[in-house]
Enzyme design. Structure first.
Site: not given
Length: 259
Positions: A68-69, A95, A164, A168
């Site tokens: 789990d990042v 990613n 999102y 980004k």
């Protein structure tokens, strides 16, 4: 350390997050198919194992590390496991990400959804980049490469995509800062901004998606393998050369032009 040792390239070893599907799976298979060793990370061990199974005879150079990042201790364990198995690391493909809240107007977006997207897309990317940076700085030969998955949402938004898109855009700042701070240590950092690669996440593009003018239209997609080849090209450059930003998208999608 001799000049030759100082300028040596790190090994063809990579950490790929989000390796259980989509772009992460395609990049993992591309790297494995061209002689790299890969530690692939993701929340779902079964999906990671499916990716490795697709690698056929190259599967022996893959290491599955459920991660789990968003959890610092799990990210540290990921990089420790990769280094223990493969030795000096050469690449992080940063990613892992989620769309989260797609199609929900700003005024209706739940804070919990916003927070979840920021946790994975920005905080998780930072934690992985930080861990990679530490390994690259301390290992011998020193150095390595980070490739961040940005998205063309790092340049322009879709309707109802505020969480999102914001993360980004933040990824671009992360990329620039890492690129600058990594210079003294032979750490290169670039970003690939991807539009409409054919994955589960973009399946809705085929049936129709909301456009900036309020219409709903289908959009073209491209083969995700073409994206993977671009990532490998960036990864295999010597550390004195860097693709700072690359944009790869389906040629006919509504990105260039007026909405």
């Amino acid at each position: 350390m001799t000049d030759a040792q100082q300028n040596a390239e790190p090994g063809r070893t990579a950490v790929v997050t989000g390796g259980g599907s989509g772009i992460g799976r395609a990049v993992t298979l591309e790297l494995l198919g061209h002689g790299w060793s890969v530690a692939l990370a993701g929340r779902h061990e079964g999906r990671l194992e499916e990716t490795v199974a697709l690698a056929a005879e190259a599967a022996g150079r893959a290491l599955v590390v459920p991660t789990d990042v968003t959890r610092p201790e799990e990210v540290r364990a990921l990089f420790a496991s990769a280094a223990e198995r493969f030795g000096p690391l050469g690449l992080l493909f940063n990613n892992a990400g989620i769309f989260g809240g797609g199609g929900v107007p700003v005024e209706e977006l739940a804070y919990e959804t916003w927070r979840d997207v920021v946790e994975v897309n920005l905080n998780g990317a930072f934690l992985c980049a930080q861990a990679a940076f530490r390994h690259f700085k301390e290992q011998r030969p020193q150095g390595g490469r980070i490739i961040n998955n940005g998205s063309i949402s790092a340049h322009t938004p879709r309707p109802h995509s505020i969480a999102y898109t914001a993360t980004k855009h933040a990824m671009t700042g992360l990329t620039k800062s890492l690129s600058l701070d990594g210079r003294p240590y032979r750490i290169a950092c670039g970003q690939i901004d991807i539009g409409n690669a054919a994955t589960d996440m973009t399946e809705r593009m085929r049936s129709g998606i909301l456009q900036a003018d309020g219409s709903v239209r289908s959009e073209p997609v491209m083969d995700v393998a073409d994206v993977a080849r671009t990532v490998r090209h960036m990864a295999e450059l010597p550390l004195d050369t860097n693709v700072q930003f690359a944009t790869v998208l389906a040629s006919g999608m509504p990105y260039i032009g007026r909405g």
